[in-house]
Each structure stands twice: as structure tokens, then as C-alpha cells.
Enzyme design. Structure first.
Site: not given
Ligand code: T46
Length: 140
Positions: A49
Site C-alpha cells: 500500500h
Molecule cells: C505501513 C507499514 C510499514 C491498527 O489497528 N492500527 C495501526 O496503527 C496499524 C498500523 C494497523 N492496525 C490494524 C489494521 C489491520 O487490521 O492492524 C492490522 C494489520 O495492518 P496492515 O495490514 O496495514 O499492516 P502492514 O504491515 O501491511 O502495514 C503496516 C502499516 O499499516 C502501514 O501504515 O506503512 O506497516
């Protein structure tokens, strides 16, 4: 593409090493959120993303991982393999995190609270978003 990394100062003595991260000092924004990920399997790939406005600094505080960055034109890969190395990622940058070592702990400092509406989670939508933004910029 331009990659910005930070080499954080290490305060080391016979007891070990301490690194301090301070907003608007060695972190280039006011820190509003910190999150970290672990139990990351070597084969997994996360991210996929971009953000419309969010700025972040990524630090692999234990182990190692690679970060793919893509600004819509160019791609670059950064290896995070030491806790005194920070990778600054600004808005409009597609990111993918992969090649996690089994012990990896990836910590992220962010300048905004979590907001799903700031995410662009589809690569074609990301390219469209950049195209529109560029066109609007040229008109202004
Ligand atoms: C990024 C990269 C480096 C939350 O509830 N709060 C939070 O602050 C974050 C970051 C995530 N979440 C929840 C949302 C999803 O249900 O945690 C779950 C996993 O998140 P996501 O799939 O977005 O994780 P990554 O590792 O793909 O991405 C993350 C960050 O979301 C993003 O901003 O830049 O790490």
C-alpha cells in the site's frame, strides 16, 4: 528515487547500547503513534500500500528485513539490519516489507494516528492517484 535513512547515535558503554528517538530531533516529525510487528515468517510479504499523507520512520530493532519502495516511477530496496538505522518513508510511496529474519521486530514511528482512509491498497489505484495529483499540480 531518493531514499532517506538515518544513522541514529548510539550511546554505548560496557553495559550495552542505548538509542534515543525524539520527535523533531532525530525523528523529523511529531510522533503520534508507534507500532511494531514480530512473529514475522521468512516467506511473508506485508504492506502492499501507499499513504496519502502519512510520514513514518521504520526501524528494525531486532533481526532484519527488506523494504521495497516505489514512487510510481522508480523502485528501490532498503535492507534494515541494525537497530541504529531508520528508514524515512513519506506520502505517495508504495511499500512492501519482506525477507524477515525469524527474530525480526520492525518498529514504526508515525506522524498520525491510524486512519484507514489514508491508505491506497491497490497498486493501479496508486498510479491513478499520482497521475491525478500531478495533473492537478500542473494546472495550479
Ligand atoms: C505501513 C507499514 C510499514 C491498527 O489497528 N492500527 C495501526 O496503527 C496499524 C498500523 C494497523 N492496525 C490494524 C489494521 C489491520 O487490521 O492492524 C492490522 C494489520 O495492518 P496492515 O495490514 O496495514 O499492516 P502492514 O504491515 O501491511 O502495514 C503496516 C502499516 O499499516 C502501514 O501504515 O506503512 O506497516
Amino acid at each position: 528515487m531518493r531514499i532517506t535513512t538515518f544513522d541514529f547515535e548510539e550511546h554505548g558503554d560496557e553495559r550495552g547500547i542505548l538509542i534515543s528517538l525524539e520527535e523533531n530531533l532525530n525523528i523529523p516529525f511529531t510522533i503520534r503513534r508507534c507500532y511494531f510487528m514480530y512473529n514475522l515468517m521468512p516467506g511473508v510479504r506485508r504492506g502492499y500500500h501507499a499513504h496519502k499523507t502519512l510520514r513514518q520512520v521504520l526501524v528494525c530493532v531486532r533481526g532484519s528485513c527488506r523494504i521495497l519502495l516505489d514512487d510510481g516511477t522508480e523502485q528501490a530496496t532498503v535492507l534494515l539490519d541494525r537497530p541504529n538505522l531508520g528508514l524515512y518513508i513519506t506520502a505517495d510511496t508504495w511499500r512492501e516489507m519482506y525477507d524477515f529474519s525469524e527474530d525480526a521486530v520492525l518498529m514504526v514511528l508515525a506522524d498520525q494516528l491510524y486512519d484507514e482512509s489514508d491508505y491506497i491498497r491497490n497498486y493501479d489505484a496508486f498510479l491513478d492517484y499520482l497521475k491525478k495529483k500531478n495533473a492537478e499540480g500542473k494546472q495550479a
